[in-house]
Scaffold this motif. Structure first.
Motif, mmCIF file in Angstrom:
data_model
loop_
_atom_site.group_PDB
_atom_site.id
_atom_site.type_symbol
_atom_site.label_atom_id
_atom_site.label_comp_id
_atom_site.label_asym_id
_atom_site.label_seq_id
_atom_site.Cartn_x
_atom_site.Cartn_y
_atom_site.Cartn_z
ATOM 1 N N ASN A 4 -120.778 -8.064 -20.902
ATOM 2 C CA ASN A 4 -119.489 -7.767 -21.498
ATOM 3 C C ASN A 4 -119.528 -8.172 -22.972
ATOM 4 O O ASN A 4 -119.831 -9.331 -23.298
ATOM 5 N N GLU A 6 -117.257 -8.605 -25.328
ATOM 6 C CA GLU A 6 -116.335 -9.641 -25.779
ATOM 7 C C GLU A 6 -116.852 -11.019 -25.372
ATOM 8 O O GLU A 6 -116.818 -11.979 -26.168
ATOM 9 N N GLU A 7 -117.357 -11.132 -24.159
ATOM 10 C CA GLU A 7 -117.900 -12.403 -23.702
ATOM 11 C C GLU A 7 -119.124 -12.815 -24.514
ATOM 12 O O GLU A 7 -119.316 -13.996 -24.825
ATOM 13 N N THR A 9 -119.763 -12.036 -27.719
ATOM 14 C CA THR A 9 -119.361 -12.522 -29.043
ATOM 15 C C THR A 9 -118.743 -13.912 -28.954
ATOM 16 O O THR A 9 -118.991 -14.769 -29.817
ATOM 17 N N HIS A 10 -117.961 -14.156 -27.906
ATOM 18 C CA HIS A 10 -117.380 -15.491 -27.752
ATOM 19 C C HIS A 10 -118.457 -16.527 -27.479
ATOM 20 O O HIS A 10 -118.373 -17.668 -27.960
ATOM 21 N N ARG A 109 -106.116 -4.550 -31.586
ATOM 22 C CA ARG A 109 -107.348 -5.110 -31.048
ATOM 23 C C ARG A 109 -108.234 -4.041 -30.408
ATOM 24 O O ARG A 109 -109.233 -4.355 -29.782
ATOM 25 N N HIS A 161 -117.740 -4.695 -30.455
ATOM 26 C CA HIS A 161 -116.752 -5.770 -30.379
ATOM 27 C C HIS A 161 -117.041 -6.798 -31.461
ATOM 28 O O HIS A 161 -118.199 -7.150 -31.711
ATOM 29 N N SER A 163 -115.669 -10.612 -32.982
ATOM 30 C CA SER A 163 -114.869 -11.822 -32.777
ATOM 31 C C SER A 163 -115.164 -12.806 -33.900
ATOM 32 O O SER A 163 -116.248 -12.794 -34.487
ATOM 33 N N SER A 169 -110.276 -10.991 -32.273
ATOM 34 C CA SER A 169 -111.199 -10.469 -31.264
ATOM 35 C C SER A 169 -110.754 -9.050 -30.924
ATOM 36 O O SER A 169 -109.658 -8.846 -30.397
ATOM 37 N N GLY A 170 -111.574 -8.076 -31.266
ATOM 38 C CA GLY A 170 -111.201 -6.689 -31.005
ATOM 39 C C GLY A 170 -112.411 -5.783 -30.941
ATOM 40 O O GLY A 170 -113.483 -6.104 -31.470
ATOM 41 N N GLY A 171 -112.246 -4.630 -30.289
ATOM 42 C CA GLY A 171 -113.356 -3.693 -30.167
ATOM 43 C C GLY A 171 -112.890 -2.301 -29.828
ATOM 44 O O GLY A 171 -111.702 -2.060 -29.605
#
Length: 448
Positions: A4, A6-7, A9-10, A109, A161, A163, A169-171
């Motif tokens: 994922n 987003e995960e 990048t975090h 976002r 994505h 962040s 945080s957006g994509g």
């Protein structure tokens, strides 16, 4: 680790903070690309690629560094963050580096309403091959076409994505579907080549493959028997296929990075008239189904519709955060980046005011001169605006197209050329750069 984006990048941000970064932003891009080429009615080449790329920028005070990787394992993420922080601590200070303040960030976002991704399934490779074969067959069906250099069908899908430790945080997702054909007429030293193609976000918007093949062949045949034009000063009509190059030179000159370096031929032109009064250049990043559309830029700032040139007057530069700070201005929401480098200014969708006349009307009005349909090479002095490019197209005599020409060079100065532009009304609305055919008076032409 989950793929994922987003995960991912975090995870990068957490690892960067753990490694000692004061702040960071991360970018993850996953993509699929499929390309099919045919020749003589059979498959010549098929390529497919899939992958994920990670990019990380870290800050240590006013020092920054960027690293990238295609390995998403936890061990690699930890190692790349440690390496990035170590690099940043050794980098020279940059007083203009830094993330956006949280009150500057976009509320968006995603890409809601922009229709950047076709929800239909990925096409089967046989569909792409069929498109390419239809285009090739249509081109070869024209008497005088000796071969098709390449006929291709392509598809790509990409997810992005971004962040940052400032809370953004957006994509978004993006698809592309394309058909192209390059036809060759004649043989030996008499060969001439031309092309046609189409690229769309949605498969349903794509032009018919047969139409593309027919157009490529017709264009190649029209160029048969080309000769050099005479040398002199003549009006030059840039066909809609190549006219956007003039706008590209203009856009490069108002890029904030060039302005900050003092290396632009428009560096002192802010607030001055640089186009005829009836012409404006509008940037609109919110057009649906257009490749250059964005709701936020690579630094998380909201994008906006703006008049770069308003009724002929240059209103501002194209800026990201760093270059805006250098110039004592505000970002225009135009930051773009890849995974391996920091953001830099870039434009989104552009549209130049169209005229009332057709291209044929301008041909009729220009008397004797050159209609340019293709360009070769480029020598543009970024500091002075001096312009020199190889060109080919058609000679116009007494307001009528007379015969094809090639092996000539156009010269002038962009500042002067822009002020002498007359637009037609033939720009294609589905392109990211909507620029009609442009007639420029009094250019120097070097031929025979």
């Amino acid at each position: 680790m989950s793929q994922n984006l987003e995960e991912l990048t975090h995870a990068l941000l957490l690892a960067a903070k753990k490694a000692g970064a004061d702040a960071a932003d991360a970018m993850a891009v996953s993509g699929t690309s499929l390309s099919i080429d045919v020749r003589n009615g059979v498959l010549e080449q098929a390529e497919r690629s899939e992958g994920i790329d990670l990019g990380l920028r870290v800050f240590s005070g006013k020092r920054q560094a960027c690293v990238s990787s295609s390995d998403t394992s936890a061990q690699t993420i930890e190692a790349m963050c440690e390496r990035a922080v170590a690099m940043a601590r050794e980098a020279p200070e940059d007083p203009y580096a830094g993330l956006a303040d949280d009150d500057m960030l976009s509320d968006a976002r995603g890409a809601h309403g922009l229709e950047l991704s076709d929800p239909s399934p990925e096409p089967d490779p046989t569909e792409l091959q069929q498109d390419a074969m239809q285009a090739e067959a249509a081109a070869l069906d024209h008497t005088g076409i000796s071969q098709v250099q390449t006929a291709s069908g392509g598809y790509s899908a990409r997810s992005v994505h971004i962040s940052a430790t400032n809370g953004f945080s957006g994509g978004y997702k993006r698809t592309d579907r394309a058909i192209s054909c390059v036809a060759i007429g004649g043989t030996g030293a008499e060969m001439e080549r031309d092309y046609d193609g189409d690229s769309r976000i949605f498969q349903s918007d794509l032009r018919d493959a047969v139409d593309i093949g027919n157009s490529a062949a017709s264009r190649a045949l029209e160029r048969m028997g080309a000769t050099k034009p005479p040398t002199g000063s003549y009006p030059v009509l840039f066909d809609e296929r190549v006219s956007s190059t003039l706008v590209s030179h203009l856009i490069a000159a108002v890029n904030g990075a060039s302005i900050a370096r003092g290396s632009s031929w428009l560096r002192d032109a802010l607030g001055q008239q640089i186009l005829p009064e009836h012409l404006s250049l509008i940037e609109d990043p919110h057009r649906a189904r257009i490749p250059g559309s964005r709701l936020f830029d690579a630094e998380g700032l909201p994008t906006q519709r703006r008049a770069i040139i308003d009724n002929g007057v240059l209103t501002g530069w194209t800026l990201d955060l760093a270059n805006a700070r250098k110039l004592g201005m505000q970002s225009t929401g135009n930051a773009a980046r890849g995974t391996s480098a920091p953001p830099s200014p870039s434009t989104w969708n552009l549209e130049l005011t169209q005229g009332q006349q057709t291209r044929d009307d301008l041909v009729s009005d220009m008397g004797t001169g050159l209609l340019v349909t293709s360009m070769i090479g480029s020598t543009i002095n970024a500091t002075t605006g001096d312009y020199s490019r190889g060109a080919a197209g058609f000679w116009v005599e007494n307001g009528k197209i007379s015969h094809p020409v090639n092996e000539c060079t156009l010269a002038g100065n962009l500042r002067d050329m822009l002020m002498r532009m007359t637009p037609a009304n033939d720009a294609r609305k589905h392109l990211s750069r909507v620029v009609p055919s442009l007639l420029v008076e009094g250019m120097t032409l070097a031929g025979n």
